[in-house]
Scaffold this active site. Structure first.
Site, PDB file in Angstrom:
ATOM      1  N   CYS A 130       0.675  -1.138  -0.073  1.00  0.00           N
ATOM      2  CA  CYS A 130       0.050   0.052  -0.041  1.00  0.00           C
ATOM      3  C   CYS A 130       0.911   1.151   0.154  1.00  0.00           C
ATOM      4  O   CYS A 130       1.348   1.739   1.047  1.00  0.00           O
ATOM      5  CB  CYS A 130      -0.969  -0.048   1.342  1.00  0.00           C
ATOM      6  SG  CYS A 130      -1.875   1.483   1.304  1.00  0.00           S
ATOM      7  N   CYS A 133       0.035   3.773   2.660  1.00  0.00           N
ATOM      8  CA  CYS A 133       0.267   3.700   3.883  1.00  0.00           C
ATOM      9  C   CYS A 133       1.766   3.452   4.067  1.00  0.00           C
ATOM     10  O   CYS A 133       2.194   4.311   5.174  1.00  0.00           O
ATOM     11  CB  CYS A 133       0.073   2.131   4.121  1.00  0.00           C
ATOM     12  SG  CYS A 133      -1.701   1.926   3.553  1.00  0.00           S
ATOM     13  N   ASP A 134       2.533   3.170   3.102  1.00  0.00           N
ATOM     14  CA  ASP A 134       4.093   2.737   3.519  1.00  0.00           C
ATOM     15  C   ASP A 134       4.919   3.313   2.897  1.00  0.00           C
ATOM     16  O   ASP A 134       6.148   3.589   2.923  1.00  0.00           O
ATOM     17  CB  ASP A 134       4.361   1.116   3.368  1.00  0.00           C
ATOM     18  CG  ASP A 134       3.438   0.250   4.438  1.00  0.00           C
ATOM     19  OD1 ASP A 134       3.074   0.950   5.163  1.00  0.00           O
ATOM     20  OD2 ASP A 134       3.527  -0.841   3.876  1.00  0.00           O
TER      21      ASP A 134
HETATM   22  P1  FAD Z   1     -10.575  -6.536   6.031  1.00  0.00           P
HETATM   23  O1  FAD Z   1      -9.688  -5.514   6.975  1.00  0.00           O
HETATM   24  O2  FAD Z   1      -9.983  -7.228   4.953  1.00  0.00           O
HETATM   25  O3  FAD Z   1     -11.544  -7.435   6.768  1.00  0.00           O
HETATM   26  C1  FAD Z   1     -12.290  -8.306   6.265  1.00  0.00           C
HETATM   27  C2  FAD Z   1     -12.778  -9.260   7.561  1.00  0.00           C
HETATM   28  O4  FAD Z   1     -13.944 -10.298   6.865  1.00  0.00           O
HETATM   29  C3  FAD Z   1     -11.883 -10.114   8.385  1.00  0.00           C
HETATM   30  O5  FAD Z   1     -12.359 -10.242   9.410  1.00  0.00           O
HETATM   31  C4  FAD Z   1     -12.030 -11.383   7.528  1.00  0.00           C
HETATM   32  O6  FAD Z   1     -11.571 -12.550   8.438  1.00  0.00           O
HETATM   33  C5  FAD Z   1     -13.521 -11.397   7.176  1.00  0.00           C
HETATM   34  N1  FAD Z   1     -13.856 -12.357   6.241  1.00  0.00           N
HETATM   35  C6  FAD Z   1     -13.353 -12.370   5.119  1.00  0.00           C
HETATM   36  N2  FAD Z   1     -14.062 -13.425   4.214  1.00  0.00           N
HETATM   37  C7  FAD Z   1     -15.089 -13.882   4.938  1.00  0.00           C
HETATM   38  C8  FAD Z   1     -16.052 -14.822   4.952  1.00  0.00           C
HETATM   39  N3  FAD Z   1     -16.356 -15.313   3.580  1.00  0.00           N
HETATM   40  N4  FAD Z   1     -16.876 -15.165   6.041  1.00  0.00           N
HETATM   41  C9  FAD Z   1     -16.613 -14.319   7.302  1.00  0.00           C
HETATM   42  N5  FAD Z   1     -15.869 -13.566   7.595  1.00  0.00           N
HETATM   43  C10 FAD Z   1     -14.914 -13.217   6.489  1.00  0.00           C
HETATM   44  N6  FAD Z   1      -4.861   1.166   5.527  1.00  0.00           N
HETATM   45  C11 FAD Z   1      -4.639   2.300   6.204  1.00  0.00           C
HETATM   46  O7  FAD Z   1      -5.440   3.088   6.188  1.00  0.00           O
HETATM   47  N7  FAD Z   1      -3.409   2.810   6.608  1.00  0.00           N
HETATM   48  C12 FAD Z   1      -2.587   1.552   6.625  1.00  0.00           C
HETATM   49  O8  FAD Z   1      -1.247   1.930   7.123  1.00  0.00           O
HETATM   50  C13 FAD Z   1      -2.673   0.416   6.001  1.00  0.00           C
HETATM   51  N8  FAD Z   1      -1.533  -0.498   5.834  1.00  0.00           N
HETATM   52  C14 FAD Z   1      -1.950  -1.623   5.481  1.00  0.00           C
HETATM   53  C15 FAD Z   1      -0.775  -2.587   5.482  1.00  0.00           C
HETATM   54  C16 FAD Z   1      -1.173  -3.938   4.864  1.00  0.00           C
HETATM   55  C17 FAD Z   1       0.006  -4.958   4.965  1.00  0.00           C
HETATM   56  C18 FAD Z   1      -2.340  -4.252   4.245  1.00  0.00           C
HETATM   57  C19 FAD Z   1      -2.637  -5.681   3.814  1.00  0.00           C
HETATM   58  C20 FAD Z   1      -3.410  -3.521   4.307  1.00  0.00           C
HETATM   59  C21 FAD Z   1      -3.063  -2.071   4.904  1.00  0.00           C
HETATM   60  N9  FAD Z   1      -4.075  -0.907   5.065  1.00  0.00           N
HETATM   61  C22 FAD Z   1      -4.101   0.036   5.431  1.00  0.00           C
HETATM   62  C23 FAD Z   1      -5.532  -1.160   4.185  1.00  0.00           C
HETATM   63  C24 FAD Z   1      -6.380  -1.514   5.333  1.00  0.00           C
HETATM   64  O9  FAD Z   1      -5.929  -2.636   6.424  1.00  0.00           O
HETATM   65  C25 FAD Z   1      -7.775  -1.970   4.643  1.00  0.00           C
HETATM   66  O10 FAD Z   1      -8.438  -0.965   3.806  1.00  0.00           O
HETATM   67  C26 FAD Z   1      -8.915  -2.336   5.714  1.00  0.00           C
HETATM   68  O11 FAD Z   1      -8.515  -3.063   6.782  1.00  0.00           O
HETATM   69  C27 FAD Z   1     -10.250  -2.879   5.194  1.00  0.00           C
HETATM   70  O12 FAD Z   1     -11.001  -2.977   6.311  1.00  0.00           O
HETATM   71  P2  FAD Z   1     -12.258  -4.131   5.842  1.00  0.00           P
HETATM   72  O13 FAD Z   1     -13.089  -4.123   7.048  1.00  0.00           O
HETATM   73  O14 FAD Z   1     -13.070  -3.552   4.719  1.00  0.00           O
HETATM   74  O15 FAD Z   1     -11.692  -5.406   5.439  1.00  0.00           O
END
Ligand code: FAD
Length: 304
Positions: A130, A133-134
């Site tokens: 990202c 982010c980084d």
């Molecule tokens: P996610 O965080 O992906 O959560 C998805 C959830 O759904 C999880 O609980 C998972 O277990 C669950 N799930 C998935 N499929 C199923 C299913 N079929 N049944 C039940 N549960 C399921 N963003 C920033 O703003 N700042 C940062 O510094 C940053 N750094 C990052 C670094 C890394 C390495 C990564 C990978 C991402 C980073 N991001 C950062 C991006 C940020 O993490 C995401 O935008 C954010 O987490 C998205 O939130 P979300 O709730 O939509 O999904």
């Protein structure tokens, strides 16, 4: 049955559950892993009002906040579909079925990985996904961006303003990014674009990335680039496979299509975060989207 069932326990799902529970309605949250992608993150510097935090710490706060309300939290369970009887039904991979009057899909996404040696070892120690982010962690250093699509070239342009030099590596013989982005990238003095490059290995010194090996697909030669960071930009894959064939409409990339209120094409089903068509995938954006989806679900419930 629940009034609101949230599928996913990342920032979007946690925010949705809190907003729903605060309306005094029966709220459930089912997730494979609480915290989502945040659990894989080390330093977070753009979660506004918190200058620095770390992924597992933020994930623990999310969980604690959700637990302050009477949310029924079910973890280590995977949703396997969505359907409709008298109520909405979410079958789980375990065989059970959860029923609810409304559903919020917040299953997030995952970055497509290179699958080369060293990538997993040096993840968060030079291998990044990202740029928003980084990027600032690599100020004044040399980095590579793998992937010459729109996200790769956007990342290169973004990073070029922060780091010393950016090398873009594209597997194909041409870039897939829009012409306007390519022109912009080529006009910047510190971006080099290498096509026909097959990345083969992330190289490091045991504690951090020092370079990357790739094969020139035309000559067959193996080359080594000296780098401090590698941004992998070969696609973000939404975790929506389980919705295929349901009433919930997806884009050709698998993103759940939502409107500005977070409503999907299926009545009573809302969605938020990285799994959706929302532009920009970030923690703060996912949380806002989760709140929007929960308020829309509540609005739906009081009207039906
Ligand atoms: P996610 O965080 O992906 O959560 C998805 C959830 O759904 C999880 O609980 C998972 O277990 C669950 N799930 C998935 N499929 C199923 C299913 N079929 N049944 C039940 N549960 C399921 N963003 C920033 O703003 N700042 C940062 O510094 C940053 N750094 C990052 C670094 C890394 C390495 C990564 C990978 C991402 C980073 N991001 C950062 C991006 C940020 O993490 C995401 O935008 C954010 O987490 C998205 O939130 P979300 O709730 O939509 O999904």
């Amino acid at each position: 049955p629940y009034d609101v069932l949230v599928v996913g326990g990342g920032p979007a799902g946690a925010a949705a559950a809190i907003y729903a529970a605060r309306k005094g309605i029966r709220t459930g949250l089912v997730a494979e892993r609480f915290g989502g992608q945040v659990m894989d993150t080390v330093g977070i510097e753009n979660f506004i009002s918190v200058p620095y935090t770390e992924g597992p710490k933020l994930a623990a706060s999310l969980e604690q906040h959700v637990k302050e309300y009477g949310v029924d939290i079910i973890t280590d369970q995977r949703a396997a579909g969505i359907g409709k009887g008298e109520l909405l039904e979410v079958p789980l991979a375990s065989g059970a079925t959860l029923k609810s009057r409304s559903v919020i899909l917040a299953t997030g996404a995952r970055w497509r990985e290179l699958n080369v040696p060293g990538e997993a070892e040096y993840r968060t120690r030079g291998v990044a996904y990202c740029p928003h982010c980084d990027g600032p962690f690599f100020k004044g250093k040399r980095v590579a961006v793998v992937g010459g699509g729109n996200s790769g070239i956007e990342a290169a342009i973004d990073l070029a303003g922060i780091v010393e030099h950016v090398t873009v590596l594209e597997f194909a013989d041409t870039l897939r990014a829009d012409e306007v982005l390519q022109r912009k990238a080529r006009a910047m003095g510190n971006i080099e674009i290498i096509t026909n490059a097959q990345t083969t290995e992330v190289v490091g010194d045991g504690s951090k990335v020092t370079g990357m090996k790739y094969t020139d697909r035309v000559s067959g030669d193996s080359r080594l680039l000296e780098l401090a960071g590698i941004f992998v930009q070969i696609g973000l894959v939404p975790n929506t496979e389980f919705l295929k064939g349901s009433e919930v409409e997806l884009t050709r990339f698998g993103e759940v299509m939502i409107d500005t209120r977070g409503a999907t094409s299926m009545n009573g089903v809302f969605a938020a975060g990285d799994a959706t068509t929302v532009p920009y995938k970030q923690i703060i954006i996912s949380m806002g989207a989760g709140a929007t989806a929960a308020l829309s679900a509540f609005d739906h419930l009081i009207r039906s």
